[in-house]
Design an enzyme around this catalytic site. Structure first.
Site, short mmCIF file in Angstrom:
data_model
loop_
_atom_site.label_atom_id
_atom_site.label_comp_id
_atom_site.label_asym_id
_atom_site.label_seq_id
_atom_site.Cartn_x
_atom_site.Cartn_y
_atom_site.Cartn_z
N ASP A 77 0.83 -1.21 0.00
CA ASP A 77 0.00 0.00 0.00
C ASP A 77 0.87 1.26 0.00
OD1 ASP A 77 -2.34 1.42 -0.03
OD2 ASP A 77 -2.78 1.18 2.11
N GLY A 78 0.35 2.31 -0.64
CA GLY A 78 1.02 3.61 -0.62
C GLY A 78 1.52 4.09 -1.98
N GLY A 93 -0.21 5.39 -4.40
CA GLY A 93 -0.86 6.65 -4.75
C GLY A 93 -0.18 7.82 -4.05
N HIS A 101 2.20 3.11 -9.25
CA HIS A 101 1.97 1.67 -9.32
C HIS A 101 3.14 0.98 -10.05
CE1 HIS A 101 -1.90 1.97 -7.52
NE2 HIS A 101 -2.47 2.62 -8.51
N LEU A 130 9.83 -21.45 -4.10
CA LEU A 130 8.93 -20.51 -3.43
C LEU A 130 7.51 -20.56 -3.99
CD1 LEU A 130 8.46 -17.91 -1.62
CD2 LEU A 130 9.18 -16.58 -3.61
C1 IPE Z 1 -5.58 -2.70 -0.29
O1 IPE Z 1 -5.22 -1.37 -0.38
C2 IPE Z 1 -5.48 -3.38 -1.61
C3 IPE Z 1 -4.13 -3.50 -2.17
C4 IPE Z 1 -3.02 -3.09 -1.65
C5 IPE Z 1 -4.08 -4.19 -3.44
P1 IPE Z 1 -6.29 -0.20 -0.57
O2 IPE Z 1 -5.51 1.05 -0.59
O3 IPE Z 1 -7.17 -0.49 -1.72
O4 IPE Z 1 -7.16 -0.34 0.76
P2 IPE Z 1 -8.05 0.73 1.53
O5 IPE Z 1 -9.09 1.20 0.56
O6 IPE Z 1 -7.14 1.84 1.96
O7 IPE Z 1 -8.62 -0.01 2.69
C1 IPE Z 2 -1.73 0.23 -3.30
O1 IPE Z 2 -1.47 1.58 -3.42
C2 IPE Z 2 -1.87 -0.45 -4.62
C3 IPE Z 2 -3.25 -0.82 -4.98
C4 IPE Z 2 -4.31 -0.67 -4.23
C5 IPE Z 2 -3.44 -1.42 -6.27
P1 IPE Z 2 -2.60 2.68 -3.35
O2 IPE Z 2 -2.97 3.07 -4.73
O3 IPE Z 2 -3.75 2.20 -2.51
O4 IPE Z 2 -1.84 3.86 -2.63
P2 IPE Z 2 -2.44 4.94 -1.66
O5 IPE Z 2 -3.08 4.21 -0.51
O6 IPE Z 2 -3.46 5.70 -2.45
O7 IPE Z 2 -1.29 5.76 -1.25
MG MG Z 3 -4.12 2.45 -0.50
#
Ligand code: IPE
Ligand code: IPE
Ligand code: MG
Length: 238
Positions: A18-19, A21, A35, A129
């Site tokens: 996550d992160g 974005g 991404h 793995l």
């Molecule tokens: C969870 O992250 C899904 C993935 C990392 C693929 P999200 O960013 O979509 O989750 P929420 O919406 O913050 O809970």
């Molecule tokens: C996680 O990164 C990847 C996916 C959900 C595909 P995000 O796109 O959720 O990143 P943030 O949470 O917006 O920073």
């Molecule tokens: Mg996210």
């Protein structure tokens, strides 16, 4: 660090990547580039998991809820799936990595479905793995499907309701035959499961590094593994 540096290692690691974005925003880049950057460090994380001899790694790449994002972002993620497998499958196969997709492939566009099916098929007999990639995955969806399959089996007389045990139910999940998740890492400081591996994380240790996924490197991974080794796992006992 190497295997002998850790007093204990998980048999199965889950990562909620996550992160991306927020990373893109920090760098004033389009979200799609966040991404894409998030697949660069992935290579090193997978290599390190393999080098340490950890048996299974599950990566959350796209949730059943991620369809709520803009069509542009969803399209970029779908394209990334194709690009990722095109560039990585040879090395993964060479390393004897066995790929399993967690999630509903039927709900994906044809090209993606075919790419994923081919990756699973090509690596099916590999003995290294276990790499699980969760795409169009939801933990609740997985459990609903398991319930449906068992209900159908009961109706057809192939199983009696009292024969449905934890092992039988686990055998209906996409992770069938694999150990439960011992260590769950979610980057970017968010502290929730977001529908990832609900059943398999029943006794997982959780670690929430602050770093955004594209910034999460092997040293951060080692730190999480070292923290895991210091945890006192009781499983309900004393
Ligand atoms: C969870 O992250 C899904 C993935 C990392 C693929 P999200 O960013 O979509 O989750 P929420 O919406 O913050 O809970
Ligand atoms: C996680 O990164 C990847 C996916 C959900 C595909 P995000 O796109 O959720 O990143 P943030 O949470 O917006 O920073
Ligand atoms: Mg996210």
């Amino acid at each position: 660090m190497q295997r002998s540096d850790f007093p204990a290692l998980p048999a199965h690691v889950g990562i909620i990547m996550d992160g991306n974005g927020r990373w893109a925003k920090q760098h004033k880049l389009a979200v799609a580039l966040g991404h894409r950057q998030g697949t660069e460090n992935l290579r090193e994380i997978i290599r390190h998991t393999d080098d340490l001899g950890i048996g299974a790694l599950s990566l959350y790449a796209f949730s059943t809820e991620n369809w709520r994002r803009s069509p542009e972002e969803v399209a970029a993620l779908m394209q990334l799936i194709l690009d990722y497998f095109a560039s990585e499958i040879d090395e993964l196969d060479e390393k004897q990595v066995r790929i399993t997709i967690l999630g509903d492939k039927e709900g994906l566009p044809e090209k993606q479905r075919e790419t994923l099916r081919r990756a699973e098929e090509r690596t099916a007999d590999n003995t290294g793995l276990r790499l699980n990639i969760a795409i169009n995955y939801g933990g609740r969806d997985e459990l609903v499907r398991a319930a449906r399959q068992l209900a159908a089996a009961a109706r057809e007389g192939r199983i009696r309701p009292e024969e449905i045990t934890e092992e039988v139910l686990a055998g209906q999940l996409w992770t069938r035959g694999q150990p439960d998740v011992d260590l769950l890492i979610r980057t970017s400081g968010e502290m929730r499961l977001s529908n990832f591996l609900l059943w398999q994380c029943a006794y997982a240790e959780f670690i929430f590094p602050e770093k955004l996924w594209p910034d999460f490197g092997v040293a951060d991974y080692d730190a999480a593994l070292a923290a895991y080794a210091r945890r006192n796992r009781r499983f309900g006992g004393r």
